[in-house]
Design an enzyme around this catalytic site. Structure first.
Site, short mmCIF file in Angstrom:
data_model
loop_
_atom_site.label_atom_id
_atom_site.label_comp_id
_atom_site.label_asym_id
_atom_site.label_seq_id
_atom_site.Cartn_x
_atom_site.Cartn_y
_atom_site.Cartn_z
CB CYS A 1 0.29 1.78 4.06
SG CYS A 1 -1.43 1.28 3.92
CB CYS B 1 -0.92 -0.04 1.22
SG CYS B 1 -1.82 1.48 1.55
#
Length: 118
Positions: free
Chosen positions: A39, A36
């Protein structure tokens, strides 16, 4: 602040949140995944936040790929998802990338107050 061990499963996460409650320490849980991008962009801001708060805020990272049970238990459907716990209860949730200022405001969110009867 020493880096806390990552919460590895739903049971462990609940235990950590309960223990933090007994010490009056809020817990910020970062549900993330290695693939991600947002993230990964959030990670340095969380590290800065951990340094700023020291031992007055516990920050845990839960890799949802490794621990899908925790993501399911906390109804995490998008990444990154940040969940803030105070007194053992979820008080706020943020989904998506955030800058440091947004995270500072998020972490400083007070616990909701219970309305009192007149």
């Amino acid at each position: 602040m020493a880096s806390p061990p990552p919460a590895t499963a739903t049971k462990e996460l609940r235990k950590v949140v309960r223990e933090a409650k007994t010490h009056g320490i809020p817990v910020l849980v970062d549900f993330w995944a290695p693939w991600c991008g947002p993230c990964r962009a959030l990670a340095p801001h969380l590290e800065t936040l951990a340094r700023e708060y020291g031992e007055s805020l516990l920050i845990l990272k839960v890799d949802v790929d490794a621990h899908p049970d925790a993501a399911k238990a906390y109804s995490v459907t998008s990444l990154p998802t940040l969940v803030l716990f105070r007194d053992g209860e979820e008080v706020k949730r943020h989904v998506g990338a955030a800058n440091l200022k947004t995270l500072q405001t998020f972490a400083a969110s007070p616990a909701p107050t219970t309305p009192t009867a007149p």
